[in-house]
Scaffold this active site. Structure first.
Site, mmCIF file in Angstrom:
data_model
loop_
_atom_site.group_PDB
_atom_site.id
_atom_site.type_symbol
_atom_site.label_atom_id
_atom_site.label_comp_id
_atom_site.label_asym_id
_atom_site.label_seq_id
_atom_site.Cartn_x
_atom_site.Cartn_y
_atom_site.Cartn_z
ATOM 1 N N ASP A 74 40.435 41.760 39.153
ATOM 2 C CA ASP A 74 41.408 42.328 39.133
ATOM 3 C C ASP A 74 42.571 41.476 38.445
ATOM 4 O OD1 ASP A 74 41.246 40.469 40.458
ATOM 5 O OD2 ASP A 74 42.612 40.826 41.756
ATOM 6 N N GLU A 89 32.393 36.912 43.448
ATOM 7 C CA GLU A 89 31.509 38.455 44.179
ATOM 8 C C GLU A 89 30.688 39.413 42.894
ATOM 9 O OE1 GLU A 89 35.178 40.706 44.709
ATOM 10 O OE2 GLU A 89 35.444 38.975 46.382
ATOM 11 N N TYR A 143 37.849 41.086 53.966
ATOM 12 C CA TYR A 143 38.968 41.415 54.033
ATOM 13 C C TYR A 143 39.520 42.463 55.241
ATOM 14 C CZ TYR A 143 40.597 39.542 49.700
ATOM 15 O OH TYR A 143 41.147 38.126 48.531
ATOM 16 N N GLU A 153 38.120 33.581 50.210
ATOM 17 C CA GLU A 153 38.928 34.436 50.471
ATOM 18 C C GLU A 153 39.117 35.575 51.821
ATOM 19 O OE1 GLU A 153 39.470 36.996 47.233
ATOM 20 O OE2 GLU A 153 38.007 36.000 45.536
#
Length: 652
Positions: free
Chosen positions: A207, A451, A504, A540
């Site tokens: 990203d 990831e 998240y 994260e």
């Protein structure tokens, strides 16, 4: 081995490290000046041209490296170090994919050209992604991969006769393929009613923006022809005696003598040794402690290495000084130990990214970042998602900021990216990374990837091989990768020493429902620990926010929602850190550039917001001060060890 007792590991570590050294060929010492070495930085304006030809090969077809770049067409002024993308006003250059050309003509000191007893070395700190280098039109070196240095001995070229100048040409290609690190794909758009002929785009599975160029300094430095090529240091502690194990590699002669001295911060010699390898003993040693873990953190000794050799040209000496921090690292089933004491990672993830300069190294920005980190009480960060500049790690050593050093293994999502070709390149990258960073006491763990699609069938063999190789290169540090795969499906997790998990909750799913966070996060930790009995880091977490956007009751993208989400995470983190959670790293320290995406504020859609597509570094860091510190006061664990938090780049 890393999961055994700290005492056993302290004994076995130096022995295993010696075995690992045999796998590393050639040194990559930071270019420091000394009595025998000089350094000339080539920072500043370089001539630059992007090859906009359809096949991006015009520069090679016309051999632009044969003559000054200005003779083959117009050039731009390009600052080095910097990314080329944001310096100009040309939108075509900003998103350019292909070959770009850099050139610099320099004047060499006369003694460098005339002294045949000196080596002249050209060192490129980082060129993203594939680089080819010529000196005076002669090919000298090629290198694949950004973020890590490479160099070439150019002595014969610059000492071959009288030279008024030296012309350095560097061609760099930022194209990513399924086998690069990070990987990517090129998608050709062939519909003639929608796209011009030959139109293509670079697609990636990460990203952040694929900045390119000469991101770090280009330097020339000298050594004698017989020289110190590499130094490796590992440390241990026996009661109050510090043990410094060293190995020095010398090139250019088989007949040499090595003497070493260890100096404390006041310049007093506390230990001496002779020979190319050995152990120094330091009574009442000052240990290297993380920031806020000791009243005198980050204590650094200086290892002065002197090499003397007899050559056909007479006696030769070389000198090099290496900062040394005496500390130990170990991992148990539930703890991460530094100097035998439990350490808790309280910190952030970062990016090398700032306005205009892109990923170009910048000293004022770096010092500001570290002042903010210490002001916030952060004691650690991860180099997400690539190795940072060597100067970053030097400051971590000086300030006691602990580092999880991560390779560029981000966006490994395609089956092709788990092939043997990709694996071989990944192994080489880890070798380069460890060769460069092995002596930094601040580096306490290697991360081989972020990831990856570790649920894919080839991932098991891939990570088993990659992690085993990394441990063989450096048995003194634990190894991990950062996962967002389900614990039951992750094929790489069995091989890591510490489980690092990104999640998240109430951000990527269950949008707006913060009431589910505690249950889901606790379940995450319990499932992983039951499966592997390894310490865990929440590597994260966070939520995006628009600066100045307020909603009460909290709604997504409001500062209140961001704060509330963090508080829910912290309830569970404060419980689980008493058991087996050993750290938390917020996403992200400061804003960073991404690719352009569609915008929107619909909480049910994974969309970028305008603020998140820009990198207003100063503004976002000011926001850290307002939102995070206020929220952190409500934490139960001991002050002032708060975390940094700026989430406005957190869309993952």
């Amino acid at each position: 081995m890393l999961r055994g007792s700290a005492g056993a590991w302290a004994v076995l570590g130096p022995l295993l490290w010696g075995c690992g050294l045999a796998l590393l060929q050639g040194g990559m010492l930071y270019p420091r000046e000394s009595r025998s070495r000089e350094r000339k930085e080539l920072d500043g304006l370089w001539s630059f041209r992007a090859d906009f030809s359809d096949n991006r090969r015009q520069g090679f077809e016309q051999q632009w490296y044969r003559a000054p770049l200005r003779e083959s067409g117009p050039t731009l002024d390009m600052p080095v170090p910097s990314s080329f993308n944001d310096v100009g006003q040309d939108g075509q250059l900003r998103s350019f994919v292909g070959w770009v050309w850099y050139e610099r003509e320099i004047t060499l000191p006369q003694r460098w050209a005339e002294d045949l007893g000196a080596r002249v070395v050209l060192r490129i700190g980082s060129a993203h992604y594939y680089a080819i280098v010529w000196v005076n039109g002669v090919h000298v070196v090629e290198h694949e991969g950004g973020h890590l240095p490479f160099e070439a001995d150019i002595s014969k070229l610059v000492q071959s006769g009288p030279l008024s100048s030296c012309r350095i040409t560097i061609a760099i290609n930022n194209t990513l393929s399924p086998h690069t690190l990070p990987p990517g794909t090129i998608l050709y758009k062939t519909d003639p009613s929608m796209y011009p002929k030959g139109y293509f785009v670079q697609n990636t599975k990460f990203d952040f923006f694929n900045y390119a160029g000469l991101h770090r300094s280009v330097v020339l430095y000298t050594t004698p022809t017989t020289y110190i090529d590499d130094i490796t240091v590992t440390t241990d502690v026996d009661q109050d005696i510090g043990l410094v194990n060293y190995q020095v590699i010398v090139q250019g002669s088989d007949h040499f003598q090595v003497d070493v001295s260890l100096l404390d911060e006041e310049g007093k010699v506390v230990a001496k040794g002779a020979g190319a390898e050995g152990q120094l003993q330091v009574p009442s040693a000052h240990l290297w402690w993380p920031y806020l873990m000791h009243e005198h953190p980050a204590y650094l000794y200086s290892l002065e290495v002197k090499m003397m050799a007899q050559t056909a040209m007479g006696p030769v000496s070389d000198f090099y000084t290496l900062p040394v921090g005496i500390r130990t690292v170990a991992v148990t089933e539930s703890q991460f130990l530094i100097n035998g004491k439990p350490f808790y990672f309280r910190g952030v993830n970062k990016h090398e990214d700032a306005d205009i300069r892109g990923k170009g190294f910048d000293w004022p920005l770096l010092v500001k970042d570290f002042n903010l980190l210490r002001w916030l009480g952060a004691n650690a960060f991860r180099t997400s998602h690539y190795p940072y500049a060597e100067e970053v790690l030097q400051l971590c050593d000086r300030y006691g900021i602990v580092v999880i050093d991560e390779s560029p293994g981000v966006g490994i999502a395609l089956v092709e990216s788990f092939s043997n070709v990709s694996l071989q390149h990944h192994l080489e990258v880890m070798e380069e990374m460890i060769r460069r960073d092995k002596n930094h006491p601040a580096v306490v763990m290697w991360s081989v990837a972020n990831e990856p699609a570790s649920f894919l069938k080839p991932a098991g063999y891939y990570f088993k091989t990659l992690i085993a190789h990394t441990k063989a290169l450096d048995p003194s540090r634990p190894v991990t990768f950062v996962t967002n795969t389900n614990y039951e499906a992750d094929l790489g997790a069995p091989y890591v020493d510490v489980i690092c998990v990104n999640s998240y909750y109430s951000w990527y799913h269950d949008y707006g429902h913060m009431e589910v966070i505690q249950l889901q996060l606790a379940t995450q930790f319990e499932n992983w620990y039951k499966a592997y009995q390894k310490p865990m880091i929440q590597s994260e977490y966070g939520a995006d926010a628009i600066e100045g956007f307020h909603e009460d009751p909290p709604l997504m993208f409001s500062e209140e929602y961001q704060k509330g989400l963090l508080k829910q995470y912290h309830v569970v983190l404060d419980q689980k850190r008493k058991e087996y959670v050993v750290g938390e790293l917020i996403w992200n320290f400061a804003d960073f550039m991404t690719n352009q995406w569609s915008t929107g504020l619909n909480p049910g859609r994974r969309t970028k917001i305008p603020h998140a597509t820009q990198h207003g570094q100063k503004t976002n860091k000011q926001k850290i001060r307002m939102a995070r510190v206020k929220e952190e006061k409500e934490r139960e664990h001991e002050p002032p060890l708060c975390l940094a938090n700026e989430i406005s780049g957190s869309w993952k």
